[in-house]
Enzyme design. Structure first.
Site, PDB file in Angstrom:
ATOM      1  N   GLY A 156      -1.901  -1.919  11.486  1.00 16.82           N
ATOM      2  CA  GLY A 156      -3.328  -2.196  11.436  1.00 16.82           C
ATOM      3  C   GLY A 156      -3.802  -3.123  12.537  1.00 16.82           C
ATOM      4  N   ASP A 191       8.541  -1.428  16.243  1.00 17.06           N
ATOM      5  CA  ASP A 191       8.258  -0.906  14.898  1.00 17.06           C
ATOM      6  C   ASP A 191       9.394   0.032  14.516  1.00 17.06           C
ATOM      7  OD1 ASP A 191       6.979   0.183  12.501  1.00 17.06           O
ATOM      8  OD2 ASP A 191       5.141  -0.661  13.327  1.00 17.06           O
ATOM      9  N   ASN A 232      -1.294   5.224   6.334  1.00 14.14           N
ATOM     10  CA  ASN A 232      -1.546   4.364   7.494  1.00 14.14           C
ATOM     11  C   ASN A 232      -2.852   4.713   8.196  1.00 14.14           C
ATOM     12  OD1 ASN A 232       1.941   4.688   8.484  1.00 14.14           O
ATOM     13  ND2 ASN A 232       1.035   3.221   7.076  1.00 14.14           N
ATOM     14  N   LEU A 233      -3.300   5.965   8.061  1.00 18.54           N
ATOM     15  CA  LEU A 233      -4.367   6.468   8.928  1.00 18.54           C
ATOM     16  C   LEU A 233      -5.724   5.818   8.651  1.00 18.54           C
ATOM     17  CD1 LEU A 233      -3.444  10.271   8.901  1.00 18.54           C
ATOM     18  CD2 LEU A 233      -2.670   8.487  10.476  1.00 18.54           C
ATOM     19  N   GLN A 234      -5.858   5.182   7.509  1.00 12.29           N
ATOM     20  CA  GLN A 234      -7.116   4.531   7.138  1.00 12.29           C
ATOM     21  C   GLN A 234      -7.427   3.341   8.056  1.00 12.29           C
ATOM     22  OE1 GLN A 234      -6.265   1.467   5.639  1.00 12.29           O
ATOM     23  NE2 GLN A 234      -8.002   0.804   4.376  1.00 12.29           N
ATOM     24  N   ARG A 235      -6.435   2.837   8.795  1.00 10.75           N
ATOM     25  CA  ARG A 235      -6.675   1.646   9.635  1.00 10.75           C
ATOM     26  C   ARG A 235      -5.841   1.619  10.909  1.00 10.75           C
ATOM     27  NH1 ARG A 235      -3.339   1.301   5.852  1.00 10.75           N
ATOM     28  NH2 ARG A 235      -1.381   0.191   5.998  1.00 10.75           N
ATOM     29  N   ASP A 277       3.718  -7.091   9.171  1.00  3.34           N
ATOM     30  CA  ASP A 277       3.154  -7.036   7.826  1.00  3.34           C
ATOM     31  C   ASP A 277       4.063  -7.694   6.803  1.00  3.34           C
ATOM     32  OD1 ASP A 277       5.247  -5.300   7.739  1.00  3.34           O
ATOM     33  OD2 ASP A 277       4.113  -3.589   6.970  1.00  3.34           O
ATOM     34  N   ASN A 278       5.058  -8.449   7.273  1.00  2.78           N
ATOM     35  CA  ASN A 278       5.971  -9.068   6.306  1.00  2.78           C
ATOM     36  C   ASN A 278       6.383 -10.456   6.794  1.00  2.78           C
ATOM     37  OD1 ASN A 278       8.930  -8.878   7.574  1.00  2.78           O
ATOM     38  ND2 ASN A 278       7.788  -7.050   8.164  1.00  2.78           N
ATOM     39  N   CYS A 284      -0.892  -5.968   1.836  1.00  2.00           N
ATOM     40  CA  CYS A 284      -1.959  -4.972   1.921  1.00  2.00           C
ATOM     41  C   CYS A 284      -1.573  -3.695   1.175  1.00  2.00           C
ATOM     42  CB  CYS A 284      -2.266  -4.651   3.373  1.00  2.00           C
ATOM     43  SG  CYS A 284      -2.969  -6.049   4.258  1.00  2.00           S
ATOM     44  N   CYS A 331       6.166  -2.018 -12.069  1.00  2.00           N
ATOM     45  CA  CYS A 331       5.138  -2.340 -11.081  1.00  2.00           C
ATOM     46  C   CYS A 331       5.295  -1.321  -9.958  1.00  2.00           C
ATOM     47  CB  CYS A 331       5.280  -3.780 -10.590  1.00  2.00           C
ATOM     48  SG  CYS A 331       6.808  -4.125  -9.704  1.00  2.00           S
TER      49      CYS A 331
END
Ligand SMILES: [Zn+2]
Length: 396
Positions: free
Chosen positions: A50, A71, A79-82, A139-140, A197, A355
Site C-alpha cells: 500500500g 517483497d 491487494n488491488l484495493q490500494r 506491514d509487520n 490492516c 479468529c
C-alpha cells in the site's frame, strides 16, 4: 533544519532528460543539479504494498536511477484495493516483478533491483548498505524493527510510514541526525498484539497520502532541499483531514543508537523480547487446541450445539461480514479482554474459539480459561478452515 544533499550529482543531463524532467528543472533549488542527484540515487523500497506502491511510482517518475524493491509476497486479489503498482493481470505474480514492470513503464532507464526474499538478520545489513536511503512501507513489526536497526547501524536515513484504517503516520528516522525508530518506539509489540490492516481494514487512498509524503521526503533528502521530517512525527487523520507534526527526540539511552547500544546483539531485537511475550509463549505450550478438520467433524456430528459445546468468534464485525462459520456466538476480542460474558454460554459447556489465524483466539482461550471456562483454540482460525475444509469461501 536543512541538510546537505545525500547524493552527489552524476553526469550532465542529456537533451532528452532536460525535456523529460523540465518541471523539476524549473524548481528553485532542484534544477539540473538536483535532477542529476536523483538519477545518481539508489533508493530501497521495503514492501511493494500500500505504501510502497505510490512511493515507487513517484520515485520512478522523478527519475531515481536505481530502485530496489524488497517483497517476498505474491499479488493477491485483496491487494488491488490500494496497491496501485499491481493490476488484475498480476494476481499470483511475485510483487517485485509486478512492481518492476510498473516502474519500467514509467521510467525505462531506472534500474530495478528485485529482492524477492524477506529481509532477515543475516541479509538486512548487506542489502541496505547498497542504498543511499530506505523507504520502509513494511506491514509487520519484525521487519520495521529490523530495517530501523539496520539503518541506524549503517547511518542510512529511514523514511518510514504506516497506515491503519483512516489514519497514517510518517517520519524520517536517522540515527546521528535525530531519533531512530527505536528511540520513539522502544518496545516491539508482541506478534498480533496490534491490529493490522489485514484485520482492521484500511482506506486505500490513505496509503497514497502517506506513500507520497514518503516519496517527497526521499526526493528532499537526495537533493538536499527543504527540511526533512527528522525529529518530527507526522500524524494524519483522514476522517478529520488533519495533519499534526509531533516533535520527537533521540533517546540518549536508546538501545539501538544511544548509550545502550550493543553491536553484538541480534539485529532487529535490539529492544529485547518483552517479558509478556515470553509469558505468552510459555502459556501457549499448555493451551488446548483443535485443528479445523477435527472441528469440522464435531460440527457435522452435531456435537457443537450450544449446550454441550459452543463455537465462539472473537473477530471484528467487518471480518464476520466477509466470512464466518455458521452459527455460534460472537464476542470481539476487546470485549473478551474487558471481561464481557460469552453470549449464550451454558455453564460447563466447552467453547471452541476462533479468529482469523489463531492468535487472537489463543489470547481469548487463555483469558476464558483464567475465568474457569473450558475454552479450546481453533488452530489456524478461519483461514485454515477455508484452506482445508471449504476452499469455496472467501478470505481476506
Ligand atoms: Zn535510537
Amino acid at each position: 533544519m536543512g541538510r546537505p544533499p545525500l547524493v552527489p550529482p552524476g553526469a550532465e543531463l542529456t537533451a532528452q532528460e532536460r525535456t523529460r524532467y523540465a518541471r523539476h528543472l524549473l524548481l528553485p533549488d532542484v534544477g539540473s543539479d538536483g535532477q542529476r542527484r536523483l538519477r545518481a540515487a539508489r533508493v530501497l523500497v521495503v514492501g511493494a504494498g500500500g505504501l510502497g506502491s505510490p512511493a515507487l511510482l513517484y520515485l520512478a517518475a522523478a527519475g531515481v536511477g536505481v530502485i530496489g524493491v524488497v517483497d517476498d509476497d505474491v499479488v493477491d486479489t485483496t491487494n488491488l484495493q490500494r496497491q496501485v503498482v499491481h493490476g488484475v493481470a498480476d494476481v499470483g505474480r511475485p510483487k517485485t516483478e509486478s512492481a518492476a514492470d510498473a516502474v519500467h513503464a514509467i521510467s525505462p532507464t531506472t534500474q530495478v533491483v528485485q529482492h524477492g526474499e524477506r529481509l532477515d538478520e543475516a541479509t538486512a545489513l548487506g542489502v541496505i548498505a547498497d542504498y543511499d536511503l530506505v523507504l520502509d512501507g513494511a506491514d509487520n513489526f519484525p521487519t520495521r524493527y529490523l530495517v530501523g536497526d539496520a539503518c541506524a547501524r549503517l547511518g542510512v536515513p529511514h523514511v518510514w510510514g504506516s497506515v491503519y484504517r483512516f489514519d497514517g503516520q510518517v517520519s524520517v528516522w536517522w540515527a546521528g541526525e535525530g531519533p531512530c525508530y527505536a528511540c520513539v518506539f522502544p518496545h516491539q509489540p508482541p506478534p498480533d498484539a496490534v491490529p493490522s490492516c489485514a484485520v482492521g481494514g484500511v482506506l486505500g487512498a490513505v496509503c497514497a497520502s502517506i506513500g507520497s509524503v514518503m516519496a517527497t521526503e526521499a526526493v528532499k533528502l537526495v537533493t538536499g532541499i527543504g527540511e526533512p521530517l527528522v525529529g518530527r512525527l507526522l500524524v494524519h487523520d483522514a476522517l478529520r483531514q488533519t495533519w499534526d507534526a509531533l516533535p520527537v527526540t533521540a533517546d540518549p539511552g536508546c538501545r539501538v543508537c544511544g548509550s545502550g547500544a550493543d553491536a553484538t546483539r541480534p539485529l532487529g531485537w535490539a529492544t529485547g523480547v518483552p517479558a509478556d511475550v515470553e509469558e505468552a509463549a510459555v502459556a501457549s505450550a499448555g493451551r488446548p487446541g483443535v485443528d479445523v478438520g477435527a472441528l469440522s467433524a464435531l460440527l457435522d456430528a452435531g456435537e457443537v450445539d450450544g449446550t454441550e459445546a459452543l463455537l465462539l468468534d472473537v473477530r471484528e464485525e467487518g471480518e464476520r461480514a466477509i466470512v464466518a462459520l455458521p452459527g455460534g456466538a460472537w464476542l470481539p476480542i476487546g470485549d473478551v479482554r474487558a471481561g464481557e460474558p460469552v453470549p449464550g454460554l451454558v455453564a460447563g459447556a466447552r467453547v471452541y474459539v476462533y479468529c482469523k489465524s489463531g492468535a487472537r483466539s489463543a489470547e481469548a482461550v487463555d483469558l476464558l480459561r483464567g475465568r474457569g471456562v473450558d475454552a479450546v483454540n481453533v488452530e489456524g482460525g478461519i483461514l485454515a478452515w477455508v484452506a482445508q475444509v471449504d476452499p469455496t469461501l472467501p478470505t481476506y
